[in-house]
Design a protein around this motif. Structure first.
Motif, PDB file in Angstrom:
ATOM      1  N   THR A 104      36.429  -1.458   1.882  1.00  0.00           N
ATOM      2  CA  THR A 104      36.534  -0.240   1.065  1.00  0.00           C
ATOM      3  C   THR A 104      36.781   0.969   1.963  1.00  0.00           C
ATOM      4  N   ARG A 155      40.327   0.746   3.301  1.00  0.00           N
ATOM      5  CA  ARG A 155      41.296   1.023   2.226  1.00  0.00           C
ATOM      6  C   ARG A 155      41.381   2.536   1.953  1.00  0.00           C
ATOM      7  N   GLU A 156      40.219   3.188   1.901  1.00  0.00           N
ATOM      8  CA  GLU A 156      40.196   4.631   1.631  1.00  0.00           C
ATOM      9  C   GLU A 156      40.851   5.408   2.775  1.00  0.00           C
ATOM     10  N   LYS A 166      43.225   4.420   4.501  1.00  0.00           N
ATOM     11  CA  LYS A 166      44.674   4.224   4.376  1.00  0.00           C
ATOM     12  C   LYS A 166      45.242   4.989   3.174  1.00  0.00           C
ATOM     13  N   TYR A 203      44.349   4.557  -0.278  1.00  0.00           N
ATOM     14  CA  TYR A 203      44.494   3.840  -1.552  1.00  0.00           C
ATOM     15  C   TYR A 203      43.217   4.008  -2.384  1.00  0.00           C
ATOM     16  N   PHE A 242      41.547  -1.284  -4.961  1.00  0.00           N
ATOM     17  CA  PHE A 242      42.059  -2.490  -4.294  1.00  0.00           C
ATOM     18  C   PHE A 242      43.374  -2.963  -4.900  1.00  0.00           C
ATOM     19  N   SER A 252      45.974  -1.132  -5.980  1.00  0.00           N
ATOM     20  CA  SER A 252      47.121  -0.438  -5.355  1.00  0.00           C
ATOM     21  C   SER A 252      47.256  -0.830  -3.881  1.00  0.00           C
ATOM     22  N   TYR A 253      46.126  -1.097  -3.244  1.00  0.00           N
ATOM     23  CA  TYR A 253      46.133  -1.486  -1.823  1.00  0.00           C
ATOM     24  C   TYR A 253      46.832  -2.834  -1.628  1.00  0.00           C
ATOM     25  N   LEU A 276      50.799  -3.794   7.245  1.00  0.00           N
ATOM     26  CA  LEU A 276      49.586  -3.368   6.519  1.00  0.00           C
ATOM     27  C   LEU A 276      48.686  -4.571   6.235  1.00  0.00           C
ATOM     28  N   CYS A 284      44.900  -5.312   7.723  1.00  0.00           N
ATOM     29  CA  CYS A 284      43.787  -5.639   6.834  1.00  0.00           C
ATOM     30  C   CYS A 284      43.091  -6.923   7.294  1.00  0.00           C
TER      31      CYS A 284
END
Length: 258
Positions: A34, A37-38, A40, A42, A45, A47-48, A58, A62
């Protein structure tokens, strides 16, 4: 963020990569991913993962974040001394050569440490070291064999002189160490294991898995070892019921296949 958003993410990642995030302790993994992701940019999850489908870099970033890459040479030094002085001589009583495996080898410090120790006891032709990890990027780094000051602080002085070349603040591993190590990408949870190992090292990885996953992995490790072979685990990973897996405790954090 709904729980379903993360659940769908787990399913999609499994379809895309074969990695099953539900085998890891959820709170830790979810928190790590999380925040990444934030960072980056997004919001959720869904949209990520959509972005990852069209962006290999990407996705690899991850995957690197999912796997835990904290390592150093001779991590928990006293345990390596036990391996050197007690366990390897014991294994050599029943075997002229040793087949060994560093499972979840991360950036390579562990298999290189193992090789340095094995070379004290055996000729290069008398042992093999398999080094596997889930993370392809980290394996490439391991193969290069370049390390900073932090990684080498526990390396004994004589080993440092013998096996490392210092260039400014970077230490390069001697090419002779690399010759006996085979680096290979592997998913411990889904891939099959070779058998007949004398020694398997799997340290500081089990703590991230669920109890069910740990149980399955100990079973697989047990089958991969020859009778009398040893499993060497991390300092927070004592096996409380070793006989369940056909092991008996030999030394602290060393388990012998019965």
């Amino acid at each position: 963020m709904s729980h379903n958003d993360y659940e769908r993410f787990i399913l999609t990642i499994k379809q895309m990569t074969g990695i099953d995030l539900s085998s890891y302790k959820e709170a830790q993994m979810k928190r790590r991913l999380t925040s990444f992701r934030e960072k980056k940019g997004y919001a959720d999850f869904e949209s990520y993962v959509k972005a990852m489908k069209g962006n290999q870099a990407l996705l690899e970033e991850c995957l690197e974040r999912m796997t835990i890459n904290v390592s150093e040479f001779y991590r928990n030094r006293s345990r390596w001394d036990v391996l050197d002085q007690t366990i390897i001589p014991l294994l050599l009583k029943t075997s002229q050569s040793l087949k060994t495996w560093s499972a979840a080898c991360s950036s390579g410090e562990e298999p290189y440490t193992l090789t340095m120790i094995l070379q004290k006891h055996l000729k290069a032709s008398q042992f093999s070291v398999l080094a596997t990890d889930l993370d392809r990027v980290i394996l490439e780094r391991a193969k290069l064999g370049f390390y900073g000051e932090r990684s080498i602080k526990e390396v004994p002085e004589d080993m440092l002189h013998t096996y490392f070349t210092k260039k400014e603040s970077i230490y390069e591993v001697d090419p002779t160490l690399k010759k006996n190590i085979t680096f290979k990408q592997q998913n411990l949870l889904t891939d099959s294991f070779e058998t007949g190992y004398d020694l398997i090292i799997c340290r500081n990885v089990m703590i991230y898995f669920t109890e069910e996953t740990k149980h399955a992995l100990y079973q697989k490790f047990s089958k991969a070892l020859r009778p009398g072979g040893m499993l060497f685990v991390g300092s927070t990973e004592q096996i409380f019921n070793p006989d369940t897996y056909g092991f008996k405790s030999k030394e602290t954090f060393f388990y012998e296949k019965v």
